[in-house]
Design an enzyme around this catalytic site. Structure first.
Site, short mmCIF file in Angstrom:
data_model
loop_
_atom_site.label_atom_id
_atom_site.label_comp_id
_atom_site.label_asym_id
_atom_site.label_seq_id
_atom_site.Cartn_x
_atom_site.Cartn_y
_atom_site.Cartn_z
N CYS A 341 0.79 -1.23 0.00
CA CYS A 341 0.00 0.00 0.00
C CYS A 341 0.83 1.29 0.00
O CYS A 341 0.43 2.25 -0.69
CB CYS A 341 -1.03 0.00 1.13
SG CYS A 341 -0.48 -0.67 2.69
N ARG A 370 7.92 -10.88 5.21
CA ARG A 370 7.75 -10.72 6.66
C ARG A 370 8.66 -11.74 7.37
O ARG A 370 8.73 -12.90 6.95
CB ARG A 370 6.31 -10.98 7.09
CG ARG A 370 5.26 -10.24 6.26
CD ARG A 370 4.89 -8.91 6.85
NE ARG A 370 3.93 -8.23 5.98
CZ ARG A 370 2.62 -8.42 6.01
NH1 ARG A 370 2.10 -9.28 6.86
NH2 ARG A 370 1.82 -7.76 5.18
N GLN A 388 0.53 -11.19 -2.60
CA GLN A 388 -0.84 -10.76 -2.33
C GLN A 388 -1.53 -10.33 -3.63
O GLN A 388 -0.91 -9.68 -4.47
CB GLN A 388 -0.84 -9.58 -1.35
CG GLN A 388 -0.34 -9.93 0.04
CD GLN A 388 -0.34 -8.70 0.94
OE1 GLN A 388 0.18 -7.66 0.58
NE2 GLN A 388 -0.91 -8.84 2.13
N ASP A 390 -3.22 -7.89 -4.31
CA ASP A 390 -3.47 -6.64 -3.61
C ASP A 390 -4.07 -5.59 -4.54
O ASP A 390 -3.65 -5.47 -5.69
CB ASP A 390 -2.14 -6.10 -3.06
CG ASP A 390 -2.28 -5.55 -1.66
OD1 ASP A 390 -3.43 -5.42 -1.20
OD2 ASP A 390 -1.26 -5.26 -1.03
N HIS A 392 -5.77 -1.38 -4.27
CA HIS A 392 -6.09 -0.22 -3.45
C HIS A 392 -6.97 0.72 -4.25
O HIS A 392 -6.63 1.10 -5.37
CB HIS A 392 -4.82 0.47 -2.97
CG HIS A 392 -4.01 -0.40 -2.06
ND1 HIS A 392 -3.01 -1.22 -2.52
CD2 HIS A 392 -4.12 -0.63 -0.73
CE1 HIS A 392 -2.50 -1.90 -1.50
NE2 HIS A 392 -3.16 -1.56 -0.41
N LYS A 476 -12.03 -3.56 9.28
CA LYS A 476 -11.85 -4.48 8.15
C LYS A 476 -12.84 -5.63 8.22
O LYS A 476 -13.41 -5.94 9.28
CB LYS A 476 -10.42 -5.02 8.11
CG LYS A 476 -10.01 -5.81 9.35
CD LYS A 476 -8.61 -6.38 9.20
CE LYS A 476 -8.21 -7.20 10.43
NZ LYS A 476 -6.95 -7.93 10.23
N HIS A 522 -8.42 -1.04 1.04
CA HIS A 522 -7.49 -2.14 0.78
C HIS A 522 -8.31 -3.40 0.49
O HIS A 522 -9.31 -3.65 1.17
CB HIS A 522 -6.60 -2.42 1.99
CG HIS A 522 -5.86 -1.25 2.53
ND1 HIS A 522 -4.50 -1.12 2.43
CD2 HIS A 522 -6.30 -0.14 3.19
CE1 HIS A 522 -4.13 0.01 3.01
NE2 HIS A 522 -5.19 0.61 3.49
#
Length: 634
Positions: A341, A370, A388, A390, A392, A476, A522
């Site tokens: 992000c 991570r 991910q 992902d 946005h 979320k 997100h």
């Protein structure tokens, strides 16, 4: 003398009056014969209580049984205490850590000191637990002062409980006692040990005290228990099936992925068949995203440390990230990307935006990193690098509801297409009593939580609310999917964020020619490709939907390469569509020949041939088809 009464609103909505000080268990006995035998705990004014705890004021009451997830957790928490009592009886002088309920069962962390202990001892402990259970000892809740609690555990020389007491407030400390065992615990618990009829201690593992690698490693004993022996037998049968479906086992057998000690633990290596499976999933979602108006972006695998400091991720997750990378340039520090992000925020910021440009939807299959601790890594389900799906969405406040609705629809479409039909949604909100742990002001949080709850209500999703589980920047939705063995997996997530636009000073020019902050959503339907594929393997037992089966895709690509090598123009239709639709599409486009491959064609190394306007031409070997086309082109 007139007896005081209280009004209790029961689970069916009726209001009845009972003597002040009555317990939930006694109310159950009053409501229906036999109901009390099923009650494990109670929700009293929304708070989980012991069923034997006295109610002194008007209340709403819900009785919790084995059919309720919360009831199961209370049952398993009580079973952890029973395990601890058995351990103290068999291994005098041990020191106990913590023993919570978990999603499937319970565990207790134990410092065995001078005692030798391994998995061969588990059967003996199970026998001792069942012996103690048959005594039907009640679980007593005892309020104690902090001084009394400290004295108790000093006498037992338990350094772990003493450390836990340091963080507890005097006046809010309780013990629970059953039989000869007393533990520091806020509860609640079942009425008595006799409700525990069957126990299975599953395995042991090492666990650092309080999850800190600098602390002593304790022995963690995992177990599960049931109110009937038959339920344990069913569970054990399911566990055997789970072993057959284990994604690490099937991943090796199907040639999907591997791990290498030299590359590093938690870093999966995708083999050709696994890479095809990933690509098929990516292509499936890319096509859905294009239809939904998403724009693809690509960002680097590293970023300056200052980027993640600006976003707040370094402050919040710095301890879980890989260490900063020093460059030859003095003071320059980079980090492996822990989140996508911040990069997407910088893309948004690269050009001025008008209110007419919004919503802007950036999508990326972005790999992030991570530093998960060794003991937490688990095949593809928990890795140190993962990709991910992902996206946005930057939108105006008046667009939030519509965009959230579209995102939820996309997540549900993914689940439906992959036959993931059983799921629940966790609505994660901030803890109103611990607002210091969250970014942003109360007004923005209230707006964000109201918007996301409205969508949940509108979509009639099966929802559980979790206070304190929100992301640090906004509320979320987490989609919890059950697989073929009824195990829950956390997959898709949708998060509403008013904070990152503030931290990155994002803006658009409104109709009033003034700057306004966009709202950020997100979104990741898969969650991560690695974890999603782990679920998919175990859910299907490796028998993927036809359009996802790597063998078919690889064979089709091999046939295509053979044709191209003979200068025959061709392409593979990898679309996630039924075969009939693909045939109709090719017919409309006047494609001269269609080659269809399935299990039979792969086994026989052949292709099923269709000719435009003339239909099925039968099966041919690849060489025969090449020869036929080459002759026609001559």
């Amino acid at each position: 003398m007139h007896q005081e009464t209280i009004a209790v609103t029961l689970f069916d909505g009726t209001i009845q009056h009972f003597p002040k000080g009555i317990t939930s268990l006694e109310i159950a006995q009053h409501v229906r014969a036999g109901l009390a035998q099923q009650v494990l705990a109670a929700l009293v004014n929304g708070e989980i209580w012991d069923a034997t705890r006295a109610i002194h004021e008007d209340a709403t009451l819900q009785l919790l049984t084995w059919r309720d997830d919360t009831g199961k957790r209370v049952f398993w928490h009580s079973s952890a205490h029973l395990l601890a009592e058995a351990l103290e009886a068999l291994y005098p002088g041990i020191q106990l850590g913590i023993g919570p309920a978990i999603e499937q069962g319970f565990y207790y962390d134990v410092d065995f000191g001078e005692h030798n202990f391994d998995e061969t001892h588990l059967g003996t402990i199970e026998t001792q637990m069942l012996t103690l259970a048959r005594r039907r000892c009640p679980y007593w809740r005892i309020e104690v002062s902090k001084k009394e609690a400290i004295e108790h555990f000093r006498e037992k020389k338990n350094v772990y409980k003493l450390e836990l007491l340091e963080d507890l407030e005097d006046g809010k400390i309780t013990f629970y006692q059953q039989g000869t065992f007393t533990d520091l615990c806020k509860g609640p618990h079942i009425a008595h040990t006799g409700l525990i009829k069957a126990v299975k201690l599953r395995n042991i593992a090492g666990a650092y005290w309080r999850g800190n690698e600098k602390n002593k490693q304790l022995t963690r004993i995992y177990g599960i228990s049931f109110p009937q022996r038959a339920a344990l037998n069913t569970y054990l049968a399911m566990q055997e099936e789970a072993k057959k479906r284990n994604h690490q086992k099937l991943g090796r057998e199907l040639g999907l992925f591997t791990f290498s000690g030299k590359v590093g633990i938690g870093l999966p290596l995708w083999l050709p068949r696994g890479a095809v499976l990933r690509e098929q999933l990516e292509q499936f979602l890319r096509e859905a995203q294009i239809k939904a108006g998403y724009q693809p972006v690509v960002t680097p695998h590293i970023g300056q440390k200052s980027l993640y400091v600006a976003s707040g991720h370094y402050e919040k997750y710095g301890q879980d990230a890989f260490r900063p990378i020093q460059t030859p340039h003095a003071g320059e520090e980079f980090m492996l990307k822990p989140m996508n992000c911040p990069h997407h925020c910088e893309i948004y910021k690269s050009e001025p935006k008008s209110y007419k440009d919004l919503p802007i939807r950036f999508a990326e299959f972005g790999t992030v990193y991570r530093y998960e601790q060794h003991g937490e890594l688990h095949g593809l389900a928990r890795t140190r690098c993962f990709t991910q799906d992902d996206a946005h969405i930057f939108c105006r406040f008046d667009q939030v509801k519509e965009e959230l609705e579209k995102v939820v629809e996309l997540v549900l479409y993914v689940f439906k297409r992959l036959s993931l039909q059983e799921y629940t949604v966790q609505l994660s909100l901030r803890d109103p009593e611990k607002t210091v742990h969250y970014m942003g002001n109360d007004k923005d949080w209230e707006k964000a939580e109201a918007a996301i709850q409205e969508i949940v209500s509108q979509k009639e999703l099966q929802v559980t609310k979790a206070l304190g589980e929100a992301a640090f920047y906004g509320p979320k939705l987490d989609f919890m999917v059950k697989d073929a063995l009824s195990r829950s997996w956390q997959l898709g997530t949708v998060q509403l964020d008013y904070q990152l636009p503030e931290r990155f000073d994002l803006a658009y020019i409104g109709q009033d020619n003034k700057k306004h902050r966009p709202v950020l959503i997100h979104r990741a339907p898969f969650g991560s490709l690695e974890r999603f594929i782990a679920l998919l393997i175990e859910h299907t037992g490796g028998k993927f939907p036809l359009w996802l089966t790597p063998t078919y895709a690889i064979y089709a690509d091999q046939v295509n390469q053979t044709l191209l090598a003979h200068r025959i123009r061709s392409f593979v239709d990898h679309r996630d569509e039924k075969i009939g639709k693909k045939i109709r599409s090719a017919e409309l486009r006047k494609v001269p020949y269609m080659l269809i491959v399935g299990e039979k064609e792969i086994l026989e190394n052949r292709v099923a041939v269709r000719m435009q306007g003339q239909g099925d031409q039968g099966s041919q070997s690849i060489d025969a088809f090449v020869a036929m086309i080459t002759d026609k082109l001559a």
